[in-house]
Design an enzyme around this catalytic site. Structure first.
Site, PDB file in Angstrom:
ATOM      1  N   LEU A 118       0.723  -1.095  -0.107  1.00 29.94           N
ATOM      2  CA  LEU A 118      -0.139  -0.050   0.161  1.00 29.94           C
ATOM      3  C   LEU A 118       0.762   1.092  -0.055  1.00 29.94           C
ATOM      4  O   LEU A 118       2.058   1.492   0.700  1.00 29.94           O
ATOM      5  CB  LEU A 118      -0.884   0.094   1.148  1.00 29.94           C
ATOM      6  CG  LEU A 118      -1.902  -1.061   1.620  1.00 29.94           C
ATOM      7  CD1 LEU A 118      -2.801  -0.797   2.784  1.00 29.94           C
ATOM      8  CD2 LEU A 118      -2.702  -1.404   0.071  1.00 29.94           C
ATOM      9  N   HIS A 119       0.328   2.362  -0.752  1.00 30.75           N
ATOM     10  CA  HIS A 119       1.303   3.680  -0.778  1.00 30.75           C
ATOM     11  C   HIS A 119      -0.095   4.557  -0.382  1.00 30.75           C
ATOM     12  O   HIS A 119      -1.308   4.192  -0.087  1.00 30.75           O
ATOM     13  CB  HIS A 119       1.918   3.770  -1.922  1.00 30.75           C
ATOM     14  CG  HIS A 119       0.644   3.708  -3.299  1.00 30.75           C
ATOM     15  ND1 HIS A 119      -0.203   4.432  -3.751  1.00 30.75           N
ATOM     16  CD2 HIS A 119       0.899   2.724  -4.288  1.00 30.75           C
ATOM     17  CE1 HIS A 119      -0.834   3.963  -4.645  1.00 30.75           C
ATOM     18  NE2 HIS A 119      -0.259   2.847  -5.186  1.00 30.75           N
ATOM     19  N   HIS A 133      -3.507   4.250  -1.751  1.00 31.31           N
ATOM     20  CA  HIS A 133      -4.428   3.271  -1.305  1.00 31.31           C
ATOM     21  C   HIS A 133      -5.111   3.839   0.020  1.00 31.31           C
ATOM     22  O   HIS A 133      -6.124   3.538   0.324  1.00 31.31           O
ATOM     23  CB  HIS A 133      -3.495   2.066  -1.071  1.00 31.31           C
ATOM     24  CG  HIS A 133      -3.110   1.241  -2.348  1.00 31.31           C
ATOM     25  ND1 HIS A 133      -1.895   0.951  -2.403  1.00 31.31           N
ATOM     26  CD2 HIS A 133      -3.893   0.610  -3.213  1.00 31.31           C
ATOM     27  CE1 HIS A 133      -1.666   0.235  -3.649  1.00 31.31           C
ATOM     28  NE2 HIS A 133      -2.805   0.185  -4.097  1.00 31.31           N
ATOM     29  N   GLY A 171      -8.756   3.583  -7.746  1.00 31.81           N
ATOM     30  CA  GLY A 171      -7.943   4.873  -8.383  1.00 31.81           C
ATOM     31  C   GLY A 171      -8.325   4.969  -9.708  1.00 31.81           C
ATOM     32  O   GLY A 171      -8.276   4.183 -10.483  1.00 31.81           O
ATOM     33  N   LYS A 189      -5.965   6.219 -11.686  1.00 32.66           N
ATOM     34  CA  LYS A 189      -4.877   5.972 -12.495  1.00 32.66           C
ATOM     35  C   LYS A 189      -4.946   4.893 -13.520  1.00 32.66           C
ATOM     36  O   LYS A 189      -4.597   4.586 -14.757  1.00 32.66           O
ATOM     37  CB  LYS A 189      -3.852   5.650 -11.559  1.00 32.66           C
ATOM     38  CG  LYS A 189      -2.409   5.440 -12.353  1.00 32.66           C
ATOM     39  CD  LYS A 189      -1.246   5.231 -11.559  1.00 32.66           C
ATOM     40  CE  LYS A 189      -1.180   4.142 -10.913  1.00 32.66           C
ATOM     41  NZ  LYS A 189      -1.052   2.786 -11.600  1.00 32.66           N
TER      42      LYS A 189
END
Ligand code: PAF
Length: 281
Positions: free
Chosen positions: A31-32, A35, A145, A147
């Site tokens: 996770l970043h 997230h 997301g 992205k």
């Protein structure tokens, strides 16, 4: 925060909370901040939030990065807990895809083009696992997301086509200060790639949006502008540049308010994707 490993227990957990609304964030872990933002959003919009962590083998082609996909379960659980997540589902592959597994979901049109061309079979794996996770977790909301724009479009279509009562929420891409979209795959980049080179992807997309805002309407000219902008950085190898309709994912010649520019670029052995749109929803 509860940790659940079996499908039976996950179904039970959701069943016991059927009077609560559930927001679900499916992930492949590592996770970043992107997230974490989705998890925080889940917490805001529903009574209960569920995270899944599962590196889904069926969405990787042979030779892709399944084996080396970054993992950090301990770190993930800490981040999930800090984001107030109520439940983390960490299924086992033997249960998700048992020996006689035979059923696949394909969103026939939207899976074509963009990442679908570069990664044949990828979206069949994504749609199938997301459908399975939806059936297990039974969420009211699911957050993804923006992205992964094609993925989001495919999941929206699947939910509509299969009459699932789930509201799909697209969350704007979270970026580093230098514009680079957060991605678990950024972990593969060297310092120089991550801080000096990769941020030029989004920078170039923003410049492209700028020339559009200043009157350029020909997709081919915008594409050439992006190619020229990125060619300054010899380390980039463009996989695709897509300029087209954000709903149908069909290429356009003339740019309008529904146009999205999506891009995939190789930087060394790492494939990075990003996108920018004229009008966000
Ligand atoms: O975006 C991802 O991390 C994955 O494609 C998803 C949606 C969790 C399915 O494995």
């Amino acid at each position: 925060m509860e940790l659940i490993n079996t499908i039976y227990e996950m179904k039970q957990w959701s069943k016991e909370r059927q009077n609560n609304s559930i927001a679900f964030v499916p992930t492949m872990g590592f996770l970043h901040i992107g997230h974490v933002t989705l998890l925080e959003h889940a917490k805001k919009i529903a009574d209960k939030s569920v995270l899944s962590i599962y590196v889904n083998p069926s969405q990787f082609r042979p030779g892709e990065d399944l084996d080396k996909y970054p993992r950090d379960m301990e770190g993930d659980l800490k981040k999930a807990k800090n984001a107030g997540t109520d439940c983390v589902f960490i299924p086992d592959s033997n249960e998700i895809y048992p020996e006689n597994y035979q059923t696949w979901i394909e969103v026939m049109e939207l899976q074509k083009g963009l990442c679908g061309d570069s990664r044949p079979g990828h979206f069949k794996g994504v749609a199938t696992i997301v459908c399975k996770l939806f059936n297990i977790v039974r969420p009211d909301f699911a957050i993804f997301g923006e992205k992964d724009f094609q993925q989001l479009a495919i999941i929206r279509q699947m939910v509509a086509d299969l009459n699932m009562d789930i509201k799909i929420i697209g969350h704007p891409t979270i970026r580093e200060e230098n514009g680079l979209a957060f991605s678990s795959r950024n972990a593969y980049l060297t310092e120089k790639q991550r801080f000096d080179i990769a941020p030029n992807i989004y920078k170039t997309l923003l410049q492209a949006l700028n020339i559009i805002k200043n009157g350029e309407k020909q997709a081919v000219n915008v594409e050439n502008f992006i190619i020229k902008g990125l060619s300054v950085f010899k380390e980039f190898k463009i996989d695709y540049i897509f300029i087209g309709n954000k709903f149908t994912l069909k290429k356009t010649d003339i740019i309008d308010n529904n146009t999205i520019i999506a891009i995939a670029v190789w930087l060394g052995n790492t494939r990075l994707i990003d996108n920018a749109q004229l009008c966000s929803e």
